[in-house]
Design a protein around this motif. Sequence first.
Motif, PDB file in Angstrom:
ATOM      1  N   SER A 295       5.526  -0.799   1.943  1.00  0.00           N
ATOM      2  CA  SER A 295       4.894  -0.285   3.055  1.00  0.00           C
ATOM      3  C   SER A 295       3.444  -0.558   3.151  1.00  0.00           C
ATOM      4  O   SER A 295       3.134  -1.016   3.875  1.00  0.00           O
ATOM      5  CB  SER A 295       4.740   1.097   3.281  1.00  0.00           C
ATOM      6  OG  SER A 295       4.459   2.390   2.775  1.00  0.00           O
ATOM      7  N   HIS A 296       3.072  -0.984   1.736  1.00  0.00           N
ATOM      8  CA  HIS A 296       1.911  -0.822   1.544  1.00  0.00           C
ATOM      9  C   HIS A 296       1.465  -0.547   0.044  1.00  0.00           C
ATOM     10  O   HIS A 296       1.994  -0.209  -0.482  1.00  0.00           O
ATOM     11  CB  HIS A 296       0.495  -0.438   2.596  1.00  0.00           C
ATOM     12  CG  HIS A 296       1.247   1.664   1.761  1.00  0.00           C
ATOM     13  ND1 HIS A 296      -0.066   2.526   0.832  1.00  0.00           N
ATOM     14  CD2 HIS A 296       1.628   2.617   2.344  1.00  0.00           C
ATOM     15  CE1 HIS A 296       0.596   3.280   0.980  1.00  0.00           C
ATOM     16  NE2 HIS A 296       1.156   3.727   1.832  1.00  0.00           N
ATOM     17  N   PHE A 297       0.290  -1.289  -0.174  1.00  0.00           N
ATOM     18  CA  PHE A 297       0.016  -1.070  -1.534  1.00  0.00           C
ATOM     19  C   PHE A 297      -0.230  -0.171  -2.066  1.00  0.00           C
ATOM     20  O   PHE A 297      -0.600   1.408  -1.227  1.00  0.00           O
ATOM     21  CB  PHE A 297      -1.212  -2.988  -2.141  1.00  0.00           C
ATOM     22  CG  PHE A 297      -0.794  -3.453  -1.931  1.00  0.00           C
ATOM     23  CD1 PHE A 297      -0.101  -4.120  -3.294  1.00  0.00           C
ATOM     24  CD2 PHE A 297      -1.726  -5.021  -0.712  1.00  0.00           C
ATOM     25  CE1 PHE A 297       0.685  -5.885  -2.761  1.00  0.00           C
ATOM     26  CE2 PHE A 297      -1.360  -5.867  -1.181  1.00  0.00           C
ATOM     27  CZ  PHE A 297      -0.406  -6.390  -1.694  1.00  0.00           C
ATOM     28  N   ASP A 298      -0.687   0.772  -3.257  1.00  0.00           N
ATOM     29  CA  ASP A 298      -1.599   2.094  -3.355  1.00  0.00           C
ATOM     30  C   ASP A 298      -2.848   2.029  -3.446  1.00  0.00           C
ATOM     31  O   ASP A 298      -2.613   2.940  -3.739  1.00  0.00           O
ATOM     32  CB  ASP A 298      -0.560   1.991  -5.367  1.00  0.00           C
ATOM     33  CG  ASP A 298       0.926   2.749  -4.833  1.00  0.00           C
ATOM     34  OD1 ASP A 298       1.246   2.448  -4.098  1.00  0.00           O
ATOM     35  OD2 ASP A 298       1.726   1.732  -6.416  1.00  0.00           O
ATOM     36  N   TYR A 299      -3.169   1.156  -3.580  1.00  0.00           N
ATOM     37  CA  TYR A 299      -4.804   1.095  -3.297  1.00  0.00           C
ATOM     38  C   TYR A 299      -5.178   0.930  -2.625  1.00  0.00           C
ATOM     39  O   TYR A 299      -6.759   0.945  -2.451  1.00  0.00           O
ATOM     40  CB  TYR A 299      -5.350   0.156  -4.441  1.00  0.00           C
ATOM     41  CG  TYR A 299      -5.213  -1.295  -4.210  1.00  0.00           C
ATOM     42  CD1 TYR A 299      -5.757  -2.064  -3.084  1.00  0.00           C
ATOM     43  CD2 TYR A 299      -4.247  -1.816  -4.668  1.00  0.00           C
ATOM     44  CE1 TYR A 299      -5.666  -3.022  -2.956  1.00  0.00           C
ATOM     45  CE2 TYR A 299      -3.728  -2.950  -4.714  1.00  0.00           C
ATOM     46  CZ  TYR A 299      -4.492  -3.921  -3.284  1.00  0.00           C
ATOM     47  OH  TYR A 299      -4.007  -5.282  -3.357  1.00  0.00           O
ATOM     48  N   VAL A 300      -4.628   1.390  -1.015  1.00  0.00           N
ATOM     49  CA  VAL A 300      -5.558   1.195  -0.283  1.00  0.00           C
ATOM     50  C   VAL A 300      -5.057   2.268   0.606  1.00  0.00           C
ATOM     51  O   VAL A 300      -3.883   3.056   0.192  1.00  0.00           O
ATOM     52  CB  VAL A 300      -5.190   0.082   0.926  1.00  0.00           C
ATOM     53  CG1 VAL A 300      -5.084  -0.785   0.149  1.00  0.00           C
ATOM     54  CG2 VAL A 300      -3.321   0.502   1.472  1.00  0.00           C
ATOM     55  N   ASN A 301      -5.744   2.649   1.622  1.00  0.00           N
ATOM     56  CA  ASN A 301      -5.262   4.257   2.469  1.00  0.00           C
ATOM     57  C   ASN A 301      -4.533   3.994   3.573  1.00  0.00           C
ATOM     58  O   ASN A 301      -5.653   3.365   4.253  1.00  0.00           O
ATOM     59  CB  ASN A 301      -7.080   4.624   2.413  1.00  0.00           C
ATOM     60  CG  ASN A 301      -7.424   6.088   3.953  1.00  0.00           C
ATOM     61  OD1 ASN A 301      -5.619   6.674   3.885  1.00  0.00           O
ATOM     62  ND2 ASN A 301      -7.922   6.519   4.453  1.00  0.00           N
ATOM     63  N   PRO A 302      -3.571   3.553   4.085  1.00  0.00           N
ATOM     64  CA  PRO A 302      -3.221   3.047   5.107  1.00  0.00           C
ATOM     65  C   PRO A 302      -3.298   3.864   5.914  1.00  0.00           C
ATOM     66  O   PRO A 302      -3.245   3.403   6.871  1.00  0.00           O
ATOM     67  CB  PRO A 302      -1.179   3.896   4.837  1.00  0.00           C
ATOM     68  CG  PRO A 302      -1.836   5.003   3.117  1.00  0.00           C
ATOM     69  CD  PRO A 302      -2.713   4.480   3.477  1.00  0.00           C
TER      70      PRO A 302
ATOM     71  N   PRO B 224       2.417  -5.064   5.026  1.00  0.00           N
ATOM     72  CA  PRO B 224       2.477  -4.529   3.999  1.00  0.00           C
ATOM     73  C   PRO B 224       1.114  -4.682   2.994  1.00  0.00           C
ATOM     74  O   PRO B 224       0.786  -4.127   2.743  1.00  0.00           O
ATOM     75  CB  PRO B 224       3.993  -4.829   3.251  1.00  0.00           C
ATOM     76  CG  PRO B 224       5.095  -5.292   4.010  1.00  0.00           C
ATOM     77  CD  PRO B 224       4.455  -6.162   4.768  1.00  0.00           C
ATOM     78  N   VAL B 225       1.307  -6.072   3.124  1.00  0.00           N
ATOM     79  CA  VAL B 225       0.040  -6.701   2.488  1.00  0.00           C
ATOM     80  C   VAL B 225      -1.858  -6.967   3.153  1.00  0.00           C
ATOM     81  O   VAL B 225      -2.652  -6.800   2.225  1.00  0.00           O
ATOM     82  CB  VAL B 225       0.343  -7.959   1.945  1.00  0.00           C
ATOM     83  CG1 VAL B 225       1.452  -8.515   1.139  1.00  0.00           C
ATOM     84  CG2 VAL B 225       0.553  -9.164   3.592  1.00  0.00           C
ATOM     85  N   ALA B 226      -1.367  -6.333   4.371  1.00  0.00           N
ATOM     86  CA  ALA B 226      -2.856  -6.174   4.930  1.00  0.00           C
ATOM     87  C   ALA B 226      -2.708  -4.969   5.592  1.00  0.00           C
ATOM     88  O   ALA B 226      -4.030  -4.295   5.462  1.00  0.00           O
ATOM     89  CB  ALA B 226      -2.627  -7.099   6.354  1.00  0.00           C
ATOM     90  N   ARG B 227      -1.477  -3.656   5.454  1.00  0.00           N
ATOM     91  CA  ARG B 227      -2.350  -2.446   5.902  1.00  0.00           C
ATOM     92  C   ARG B 227      -2.772  -1.705   5.387  1.00  0.00           C
ATOM     93  O   ARG B 227      -3.031  -1.652   3.529  1.00  0.00           O
ATOM     94  CB  ARG B 227      -0.594  -1.147   5.710  1.00  0.00           C
ATOM     95  CG  ARG B 227      -0.914  -0.200   6.790  1.00  0.00           C
ATOM     96  CD  ARG B 227       1.299   0.611   6.710  1.00  0.00           C
ATOM     97  NE  ARG B 227       1.592  -0.763   7.611  1.00  0.00           N
ATOM     98  CZ  ARG B 227       2.778  -0.781   7.333  1.00  0.00           C
ATOM     99  NH1 ARG B 227       3.835  -1.052   5.977  1.00  0.00           N
ATOM    100  NH2 ARG B 227       3.273  -2.187   8.566  1.00  0.00           N
ATOM    101  N   GLY B 228      -3.955  -1.090   5.358  1.00  0.00           N
ATOM    102  CA  GLY B 228      -5.345  -0.524   4.830  1.00  0.00           C
ATOM    103  C   GLY B 228      -5.864  -1.645   4.928  1.00  0.00           C
ATOM    104  O   GLY B 228      -6.962  -0.810   4.069  1.00  0.00           O
ATOM    105  N   GLN B 229      -6.108  -2.550   5.162  1.00  0.00           N
ATOM    106  CA  GLN B 229      -7.136  -3.705   4.630  1.00  0.00           C
ATOM    107  C   GLN B 229      -7.784  -4.028   5.767  1.00  0.00           C
ATOM    108  O   GLN B 229      -7.555  -3.837   7.214  1.00  0.00           O
ATOM    109  CB  GLN B 229      -6.948  -4.843   3.375  1.00  0.00           C
ATOM    110  CG  GLN B 229      -6.399  -4.467   2.502  1.00  0.00           C
ATOM    111  CD  GLN B 229      -6.133  -4.694   1.920  1.00  0.00           C
ATOM    112  OE1 GLN B 229      -6.942  -5.283   0.300  1.00  0.00           O
ATOM    113  NE2 GLN B 229      -4.332  -5.754   1.005  1.00  0.00           N
TER     114      GLN B 229
END
Length: 619
Positions: free
Chosen positions: A42-49, A241-246
């Motif tokens: 769903s998203h990378f571990d290092y982001v705040n989704p 997924p690669v963009a979520r939280g960014q």
Amino acid sequence: MALLRRHFSGALLALLSCAAQAAPQHALTLYGEPPKYPAGFSHFDYVNPDAPKGGTLRLAGLNGFDSLNPFIAKGNAGDQLGLIYDSLTYHSPDEPFTEYGLLAEKIEKAPDNSFVRFHLNPKAHFHDGTPVTADDVVFTFTTLTEKGHPAYRHYYADVAAVVAEDERRVRFDFKHNGNRELPLILGQIQILPRHWWEKRDFDKTSLEPPLGSGPYRVTQVEAGRSLRFERVKDWWAKDLPVARGQYNFDVIHVDYYRDMSVALEAFKAGRFDFNLEYSAKDWATGYDSPALRDGRIIKEAIANHNPVGMQGFAFNLRREMFQDRRVREALALLFDFEWTNKQLFYGAYKRSHSYFENSEMAARGEPDEAQLKLLEPLRGQVPDEVFGPVYLPPVSDASGIIRDQARRAYQLLQEAGYRVENDQMVNAQGQPLAFEFIIAQANLERVILPFKRNLAALGIDMQIRRVDASQYINRMRSRDFDMTSMVWGQSNSPGNEQREYWHSSSADNPGSRNYLGLKDPAIDALVDGLIGADSRQSLIDHARALDRVLIWGHYVVPNYYVDSWRIAHWRHLQRPTVPPQYDYGLMTWWYDRSTAPVVTDAAPADGSNEQASTSEGDN
């Protein structure tokens, strides 16, 4: 004829068999190992989704700019232009080398590494609504290699052909299957809109905002002074997924400053929000202010797990005086790192010993069996010392007195045919050992002056020449220099870029980063072997062997490094608790309105965003 048909049929069957085995994947890794994030993540571990969107991120730029085309050798391109574009894949900063689908929703690599195929996402479109197609990918690759920066031709030299198989499938065929990195670096190509660029001259500088498909677009340009980017609210990839939280800021504004010192004062005055600090002196003393003391400015060091590469004073081997290894070693002995670190850098730095410093790829101690296997065929072509302990720069007592180093340097220069005459170091023809050190940054002069004094004590004349940014860039491209300060960055998976750094094929290419002018068949062989490494361990072995040859060649005066990112920011910028493993992840940060000061979008300090000079700080 029948034999020819049998051969053709066999080749066709082999190709079909290979294609049948190649299953489309959501991600690519260098050696086929499983990626950290599985299909459907769903998203990378290092982001705040759930990071809030909004606010303005104000950044500082140096050097000014006169172009919005970062893909050509001409001009000085503006900062942050990569935000305009999408690439075929997204490089994960949480893994050594993994590429996840972006424009390409699936990637298909031949089992024998003879081709890679990208399946484009049908939702992908440019900012004007035009779909991104395979023709755009072919156009981009062809344009970059024919009209773009000369580095592209070397970087993608192993591509035999690029074919648009249909509207959403594009295939890159390779000249050979030994370049394991090639499918991944092809995924990093930022895709250009063919319909937009066909009406314009790609190889000319321009300040017209270009069309892209990425998370931001350029909305305001003030030549040489500022750039404004606005978030594309309906960006086609915002829910991937690669963009979520960014990409959380609505606006990113870059103001340009004359030099680092002016920029630092502007930062403390609240004129921009985030500063990545390169100067140990400024990090130690330059941020003291009411805002720092009351917590409105936050200073933090984030661990940098990346190889830091090599920073050093670089010799131009095209100059006859620097073609003798003994001369280069002698000059390097006269750089007193310990004194410099103590007196100028507040003890903040470590000495560089490797071209792959801060990584497992750095050579240490004696060469092991694997390295010797690579080096033995080169015996007689590389210095004999390569087969023993790795070279370590001398260590002084930090007193500023380096008699032992100066004595050894004088001995080496005598062996090279030099002597002292009328307080000048001269060669057999009576020509003085004199050269110019070119810089474009005021901060660096204080680092070079003690080196200059040590050289002068042996009768060596080094003149420091400071030039403006445009002249510096032009002189580097034309190789019109004797010595300069240079940085060769490294990744966790070095590969094709090593050709640009050290290979004979790039030495005469004005756009390459082979500033040294290296032309050495032994180094070429090691670079080719590294690029063709078939396992992580083989890559490490090749890097260590290459490192030994480079460091014993005394091609640079090794400088220093720091193994963290020194970051200062105003407290209204918030970030996830854990950054990615190999980056500080600025595009994962967000704007906290509850702590934001009342300021305009991007109010430059009066007179402070003058044209800037090239700056590498003191590390």
